[in-house]
Scaffold this active site. Sequence first.
Site, PDB file in Angstrom:
ATOM      1  N   ASP A 187     -40.633  20.466   3.057  1.00  0.00           N
ATOM      2  CA  ASP A 187     -39.522  20.561   3.787  1.00  0.00           C
ATOM      3  C   ASP A 187     -38.218  19.855   3.132  1.00  0.00           C
ATOM      4  OD1 ASP A 187     -37.606  20.947   6.040  1.00  0.00           O
ATOM      5  OD2 ASP A 187     -38.237  18.899   6.847  1.00  0.00           O
ATOM      6  N   ASP A 234     -34.596  18.488   4.512  1.00  0.00           N
ATOM      7  CA  ASP A 234     -34.014  17.270   5.259  1.00  0.00           C
ATOM      8  C   ASP A 234     -35.176  16.483   5.833  1.00  0.00           C
ATOM      9  OD1 ASP A 234     -31.300  16.559   5.764  1.00  0.00           O
ATOM     10  OD2 ASP A 234     -31.669  16.897   7.686  1.00  0.00           O
ATOM     11  N   ASP A 268     -41.502  16.440   7.754  1.00  0.00           N
ATOM     12  CA  ASP A 268     -41.267  15.497   8.711  1.00  0.00           C
ATOM     13  C   ASP A 268     -41.185  15.805  10.068  1.00  0.00           C
ATOM     14  OD1 ASP A 268     -38.897  16.673   8.607  1.00  0.00           O
ATOM     15  OD2 ASP A 268     -37.893  15.148   9.178  1.00  0.00           O
TER      16      ASP A 268
END
Lengths: 302, 302
Positions: free
Chosen positions: B25, B27, B243
């Site tokens: 991922d 961001d 995250d």
Amino acid sequence: MAACKLLTRERATQLLANIDTVLTDCDGVLWQGMEALPGAAKTIAKLREMGKRVLFVTNNSTKSRLSYVEKFKNLGFEANEDEVYGTAYIAALYLKNIAKVTGKVYLVGNTEMAKELDLQGISYTGTGPDPIEGTVTDWKTLPLDPEVTTVLIGFDEHLSYMKMIKAASYLSNENVQFVATNTDEKLPVGNGRVIPGTGCILAAVHTAADRDPIILGKPSKFMFEVMKEKFDLDPNRTLMIGDKLNTDIMLGHNCGLTTLLVLSGVTSLEEARQMQASNSIEHQKCVPHYYLPNMGELGDLL
Amino acid sequence: MAACKLLTRERATQLLANIDTVLTDCDGVLWQGMEALPGAAKTIAKLREMGKRVLFVTNNSTKSRLSYVEKFKNLGFEANEDEVYGTAYIAALYLKNIAKVTGKVYLVGNTEMAKELDLQGISYTGTGPDPIEGTVTDWKTLPLDPEVTTVLIGFDEHLSYMKMIKAASYLSNENVQFVATNTDEKLPVGNGRVIPGTGCILAAVHTAADRDPIILGKPSKFMFEVMKEKFDLDPNRTLMIGDKLNTDIMLGHNCGLTTLLVLSGVTSLEEARQMQASNSIEHQKCVPHYYLPNMGELGDLL
């Protein structure tokens, strides 16, 4: 358990003998948009002649009580301000008397809701267009009004991403109250057009805020509690008439009222039968005691 | 069942020996907004030195592949167009190859999504501001484009009530396809501000349309299926780093990948532990195999 029976003349006579107060929804029952439904005004007049108190109960937040009285008059109904319970009025009342709001309300709503807030002496901010500007860098430091203690969501045709940022940001403070008028999903107008309801606006803010709002409109008991106290109503002697199962009819079940579904609005008899056939408790609360094609028919039976 | 273990040096060596491909991922893992996270670029470079294929997988729909390559470069990462999978690209790909769209797309989205549609030769309408005008009487007869066969929802800072009417109205035709990039609820930016995500925009349309969209972003398998076919990936030899539990980690579980949670974004270790303690199957799918404070630490272990 409600049985969803056709209201025959015999049943109507028996039912009305045990009823003092009739609560009725408006859109889909008394009118469709700006057109009165045939016979509805006559039925209301007849109920009053029989000595019944008639109260109007609508989730629509786009009119103040005063504006509703005007609309009733224009469409050939008689109603005074005290008899009309819309969610613009009920929201202002809730914020004043129950939530005891101090500071300001951030309003995702409309000018009619603002009028009702004015009448209760509640300060607010947020009405009218508020288009998005800047980029995420600006949004991250967007000025917020430190006096805001409450976010109130109602119908707002000027919903914008800027308003979503503001509402969600205020709500990230857990001391800020989160109140909504209603969760109606849409106004089906046929003709391949769908008019999204307050439920859509609320869904957008709710998703960002990740907190549950207090919802004031039907099927929440709050509106009935207000009327009950004001007029000393007996739930056992109160009839709720409406066209929507998960608002009007469920309100009736939630408050111990007898319920009558009219088929002149958003619900078909088939949909009511589906609820009846379901084992879900939520669905059972959507089954009306009686049904009729429309309000005009009720007048004919009386 | 995943055990949410700290990735120690020993475990990292063992893990990486059995991994060919690393999906990550962006961001909250590689950067926060416009700032690279410390050590992340070095870790990516190290993984490549070790012969691992690195692919970037993001639900963010506000950048085309080309714009992502630019951003990677600006923040000190190396990435070519073929390695970047964002939902703007993936949506255009889905509409072209799977949905095989004819006619036009009604796009509640942004100019970067429009660029990707252009690249696939798909016609669309709807980008940019479209403020509400008129009253409900006008909305009921709002002109609709008869060529629209698909409604695509992505991030749109110009969301308006007018767009909600149009999207819901198109979707009242059951032959019109309903596709969305992702359901991310928000970008928590701290500082008392909340940036609502595409999930909020989708919730508004979804509530009015009363139909479920096809969702392309994580945790849907679609993005992985596209990469798998393109690069002949073996799920058993693929690591997913992210995250966010209900997107990144759940994607891993849905596709049979090993998962690593980094705590530099939206999720705390406590939240992962809560999922682990839950009996819900959905929650169990959110439990990572391993966790680390951040991507920089992974580089240090290698």
